[in-house]
Design a protein around this motif. Structure first.
Motif, PDB file in Angstrom:
ATOM      1  N   ALA A  18      52.116  85.970 -25.284  1.00 29.92           N
ATOM      2  CA  ALA A  18      51.147  86.380 -24.268  1.00 29.92           C
ATOM      3  C   ALA A  18      51.286  85.531 -23.008  1.00 29.92           C
ATOM      4  O   ALA A  18      51.311  86.049 -21.878  1.00 29.92           O
ATOM      5  N   ALA A  19      51.377  84.208 -23.198  1.00 31.34           N
ATOM      6  CA  ALA A  19      51.526  83.317 -22.044  1.00 31.34           C
ATOM      7  C   ALA A  19      52.815  83.607 -21.293  1.00 31.34           C
ATOM      8  O   ALA A  19      52.837  83.642 -20.049  1.00 31.34           O
ATOM      9  N   ALA A  20      53.900  83.832 -22.023  1.00 28.81           N
ATOM     10  CA  ALA A  20      55.185  84.115 -21.388  1.00 28.81           C
ATOM     11  C   ALA A  20      55.134  85.416 -20.605  1.00 28.81           C
ATOM     12  O   ALA A  20      55.616  85.501 -19.460  1.00 28.81           O
ATOM     13  N   LEU A  21      54.559  86.458 -21.186  1.00 31.45           N
ATOM     14  CA  LEU A  21      54.472  87.740 -20.491  1.00 31.45           C
ATOM     15  C   LEU A  21      53.620  87.626 -19.229  1.00 31.45           C
ATOM     16  O   LEU A  21      53.936  88.214 -18.192  1.00 31.45           O
ATOM     17  N   GLY A  22      52.532  86.851 -19.306  1.00 23.39           N
ATOM     18  CA  GLY A  22      51.699  86.651 -18.123  1.00 23.39           C
ATOM     19  C   GLY A  22      52.440  85.921 -17.014  1.00 23.39           C
ATOM     20  O   GLY A  22      52.367  86.309 -15.840  1.00 23.39           O
ATOM     21  N   LEU A  23      53.173  84.868 -17.381  1.00 17.59           N
ATOM     22  CA  LEU A  23      53.980  84.152 -16.389  1.00 17.59           C
ATOM     23  C   LEU A  23      55.008  85.077 -15.760  1.00 17.59           C
ATOM     24  O   LEU A  23      55.246  85.039 -14.545  1.00 17.59           O
ATOM     25  N   GLY A  24      55.623  85.922 -16.584  1.00 16.66           N
ATOM     26  CA  GLY A  24      56.629  86.844 -16.079  1.00 16.66           C
ATOM     27  C   GLY A  24      56.050  87.866 -15.126  1.00 16.66           C
ATOM     28  O   GLY A  24      56.670  88.211 -14.104  1.00 16.66           O
ATOM     29  N   ASN A  25      54.859  88.370 -15.424  1.00 23.92           N
ATOM     30  CA  ASN A  25      54.219  89.328 -14.521  1.00 23.92           C
ATOM     31  C   ASN A  25      53.971  88.713 -13.151  1.00 23.92           C
ATOM     32  O   ASN A  25      54.178  89.349 -12.111  1.00 23.92           O
ATOM     33  N   GLY A  26      53.506  87.463 -13.155  1.00 26.66           N
ATOM     34  CA  GLY A  26      53.289  86.786 -11.882  1.00 26.66           C
ATOM     35  C   GLY A  26      54.577  86.559 -11.123  1.00 26.66           C
ATOM     36  O   GLY A  26      54.623  86.692  -9.895  1.00 26.66           O
ATOM     37  N   ALA A  27      55.650  86.237 -11.846  1.00 28.70           N
ATOM     38  CA  ALA A  27      56.935  85.980 -11.193  1.00 28.70           C
ATOM     39  C   ALA A  27      57.511  87.232 -10.548  1.00 28.70           C
ATOM     40  O   ALA A  27      58.070  87.181  -9.454  1.00 28.70           O
ATOM     41  N   VAL A  28      57.375  88.369 -11.224  1.00 29.35           N
ATOM     42  CA  VAL A  28      57.950  89.617 -10.697  1.00 29.35           C
ATOM     43  C   VAL A  28      57.394  89.932  -9.316  1.00 29.35           C
ATOM     44  O   VAL A  28      58.145  90.227  -8.375  1.00 29.35           O
ATOM     45  N   PHE A  29      56.090  89.849  -9.150  1.00 29.45           N
ATOM     46  CA  PHE A  29      55.519  90.234  -7.862  1.00 29.45           C
ATOM     47  C   PHE A  29      55.590  89.119  -6.831  1.00 29.45           C
ATOM     48  O   PHE A  29      55.492  89.382  -5.629  1.00 29.45           O
ATOM     49  N   ALA A  30      55.786  87.896  -7.271  1.00 32.72           N
ATOM     50  CA  ALA A  30      56.102  86.838  -6.309  1.00 32.72           C
ATOM     51  C   ALA A  30      57.455  87.128  -5.661  1.00 32.72           C
ATOM     52  O   ALA A  30      57.637  86.962  -4.446  1.00 32.72           O
ATOM     53  N   ILE A  31      58.412  87.570  -6.466  1.00 36.71           N
ATOM     54  CA  ILE A  31      59.733  87.942  -5.933  1.00 36.71           C
ATOM     55  C   ILE A  31      59.606  89.144  -5.016  1.00 36.71           C
ATOM     56  O   ILE A  31      60.155  89.169  -3.912  1.00 36.71           O
ATOM     57  N   LEU A  32      58.866  90.155  -5.457  1.00 37.33           N
ATOM     58  CA  LEU A  32      58.734  91.379  -4.662  1.00 37.33           C
ATOM     59  C   LEU A  32      58.053  91.099  -3.330  1.00 37.33           C
ATOM     60  O   LEU A  32      58.468  91.628  -2.293  1.00 37.33           O
ATOM     61  N   GLY A  33      56.996  90.284  -3.344  1.00 34.63           N
ATOM     62  CA  GLY A  33      56.260  90.002  -2.120  1.00 34.63           C
ATOM     63  C   GLY A  33      57.109  89.354  -1.047  1.00 34.63           C
ATOM     64  O   GLY A  33      56.847  89.520   0.151  1.00 34.63           O
ATOM     65  N   ARG A  34      58.152  88.627  -1.458  1.00 40.75           N
ATOM     66  CA  ARG A  34      59.035  87.977  -0.487  1.00 40.75           C
ATOM     67  C   ARG A  34      60.237  88.831  -0.114  1.00 40.75           C
ATOM     68  O   ARG A  34      60.738  88.769   1.005  1.00 40.75           O
ATOM     69  N   ALA A  35      60.721  89.627  -1.074  1.00 44.76           N
ATOM     70  CA  ALA A  35      61.988  90.324  -0.878  1.00 44.76           C
ATOM     71  C   ALA A  35      61.851  91.671  -0.190  1.00 44.76           C
ATOM     72  O   ALA A  35      62.827  92.176   0.372  1.00 44.76           O
ATOM     73  N   VAL A  36      60.660  92.266  -0.230  1.00 42.02           N
ATOM     74  CA  VAL A  36      60.464  93.610   0.312  1.00 42.02           C
ATOM     75  C   VAL A  36      59.709  93.535   1.635  1.00 42.02           C
ATOM     76  O   VAL A  36      58.725  92.795   1.737  1.00 42.02           O
ATOM     77  N   PRO A  37      60.124  94.277   2.666  1.00 43.36           N
ATOM     78  CA  PRO A  37      59.384  94.300   3.929  1.00 43.36           C
ATOM     79  C   PRO A  37      57.933  94.715   3.721  1.00 43.36           C
ATOM     80  O   PRO A  37      57.640  95.567   2.868  1.00 43.36           O
ATOM     81  N   VAL A  38      57.019  94.124   4.494  1.00 45.62           N
ATOM     82  CA  VAL A  38      55.588  94.360   4.310  1.00 45.62           C
ATOM     83  C   VAL A  38      55.247  95.840   4.344  1.00 45.62           C
ATOM     84  O   VAL A  38      54.438  96.330   3.548  1.00 45.62           O
ATOM     85  N   ALA A  39      55.863  96.592   5.244  1.00 41.32           N
ATOM     86  CA  ALA A  39      55.548  98.010   5.383  1.00 41.32           C
ATOM     87  C   ALA A  39      55.972  98.839   4.184  1.00 41.32           C
ATOM     88  O   ALA A  39      55.544  99.978   4.033  1.00 41.32           O
ATOM     89  N   MET A  40      56.802  98.266   3.308  1.00 39.69           N
ATOM     90  CA  MET A  40      57.289  99.014   2.145  1.00 39.69           C
ATOM     91  C   MET A  40      56.755  98.455   0.830  1.00 39.69           C
ATOM     92  O   MET A  40      57.125  98.943  -0.242  1.00 39.69           O
TER      93      MET A  40
END
Length: 398
Positions: free
Chosen positions: A315-337
């Motif tokens: 459970a802890a690992a899956l939660g950490l992974g969920n947070g990591a995925v969108f941390a990557i997305l928030g930086r890698a994808v342009p705001v408008a997309m």
């Protein structure tokens, strides 16, 4: 001449915090609605004489609709803004909740579950809404905090059976309908979109196609299908699993499953915070290694103390992974997309939660054991770990 700061960089802290709290509460309420059927699955199984597969389908139906609906709601958020889309969608969610309070047949429960899936799609509204309020170096933590709205699933696990036992089967539906109505109105009255955010002008199909073709979107969709899909799958199926394998009561199994959800939810902002500091790709790689190991351990149905440690570590690992995925997305994808990309990634995560309960039910019905299903999870986690360690990490940290 220095570049002008982004709107997110000059927004007041109070405004950011208000937007984040409002979005997190709205997400939690919608997720409680989304998870209403799962804690009542054993009740419906007894009262309607359902098979294990039929119950699996019932609890998985809202997941599939919530997954695919994220594509549409993410694109609508890019176009019309999170305040309007979040508020209106939350109010619409009242309809299926009230409908489910009165239905008495399996077919109508499936119809209600389909409509209820809309509440689970609100995740794709909150990510771009919150993302626009924060500068890049703080988005991982902010999106992790927003992701704690997953706690709605745990609230459902604790509160839904209790309300049904104490006040009748319809009581949890009435409570959730009222919460959705209040939350939707408050979001429309108090919520604000981040200053400087411009609505997307391109047609939906063009934006969706562009987001879906981005390599980072495809990669994160696969990773989120495993991390969030695993979270959802265990959140909805763990009560049935614990009752079948360990002979627990309905209340005890639901409480333990809710504990799994709570830990995964609390770990999510930690995953975002760590990603802001050491990189989301590294966090994700270690997370997948832990999921692989834990899935192997629990597949042998060890004694309850060992199983408890295994499931909680997962459970802890899956939660950490969920947070990591969108941390990557928030930086890698342009705001408008971000909305459109979140829709794609979120849909993959939801689909990742839809299939495992059905597969687990079919495997158990055919073999009388859940071991094969858990070994399949271990194999997928190992494959994702290899890809993340040897491809994602080197590319992010050349």
């Amino acid at each position: 001449m220095p570049a002008a700061p982004s709107p997110a960089a000059v927004t007041s802290t109070a405004s950011r915090v208000t937007a984040l709290i409002l979005a997190t509460i709205a997400f939690a309420v919608n997720f409680w609605a989304w998870a209403l059927l799962s804690p009542l699955g054993p009740v419906y199984q007894r009262s309607l004489g359902l098979s294990a597969t039929a119950v699996s389908v019932l609890v998985a139906v809202p997941v599939i609709v919530g997954s695919l609906g994220r594509i549409v709601l993410g694109a609508l958020t890019d176009r019309y803004g999170g305040r309007l889309v979040f508020g209106v969608t939350t109010l619409i969610g009242v309809i299926p909740v009230v409908f489910l309070a009165f239905v008495e047949t399996y077919s109508l429960l499936l119809v209600g579950g389909l409509l209820l899936g809309l509440t689970g799609a609100t995740f794709a509204i909150g990510v771009p809404f919150v993302n626009a309020w924060f500068p890049p170096e703080r988005r991982g933590l902010a999106l992790g905090v927003f992701g704690m709205g997953n706690i709605g699933t745990a609230i459902s696990g604790f509160a839904t059976p209790w309300l049904a036992d104490e006040f009748g089967r319809r009581a949890p539906f009435y409570v959730v309908a009222a919460a959705l109505a209040v939350t939707g109105v408050v979001f429309l009255l108090v919520g604000r979109d981040a200053p400087g955010v411009k609505p997307a002008a391109e047609p939906f199909l063009k934006r969706f196609t562009a987001a879906a073709r981005m390599r980072v979107t495809v990669e994160l969709a696969g990773m989120y299908a495993l991390t969030f899909g695993g979270f959802v799958a265990f959140g909805v199926y763990l009560p049935l699993y614990l009752q079948s394998v360990y002979g627990l009561t309905v209340a005890d199994a639901a409480a333990r499953a809710a504990g799994f959800v709570v830990l995964a939810t609390l770990a999510r902002p930690v995953g975002g915070w760590l990603s802001d500091r050491v990189g989301g790709e590294s966090v994700l790689a270690y997370v997948l290694a832990v999921v692989f190991a834990c899935a192997i351990v629990v597949s042998f149905a060890p004694g309850m103390p060992v199983a408890t440690v295994g499931f909680l570590a997962m459970a802890a690992a899956l939660g950490l992974g969920n947070g990591a995925v969108f941390a990557i997305l928030g930086r890698a994808v342009p705001v408008a997309m971000v909305g459109s990309a979140t829709g794609v990634v979120g849909a993959a995560g939801g689909l990742g939660g839809f299939l495992p309960p059905i597969v687990m039910g079919l495997i158990y019905q055919a073999t009388g054991s859940y071991s094969i299903g858990l070994m399949l999870l271990a194999a997928m986690a190992f494959g994702a770990f290899v890809y993340c360690w040897f491809i994602l990490r080197p590319r992010a940290h050349p």
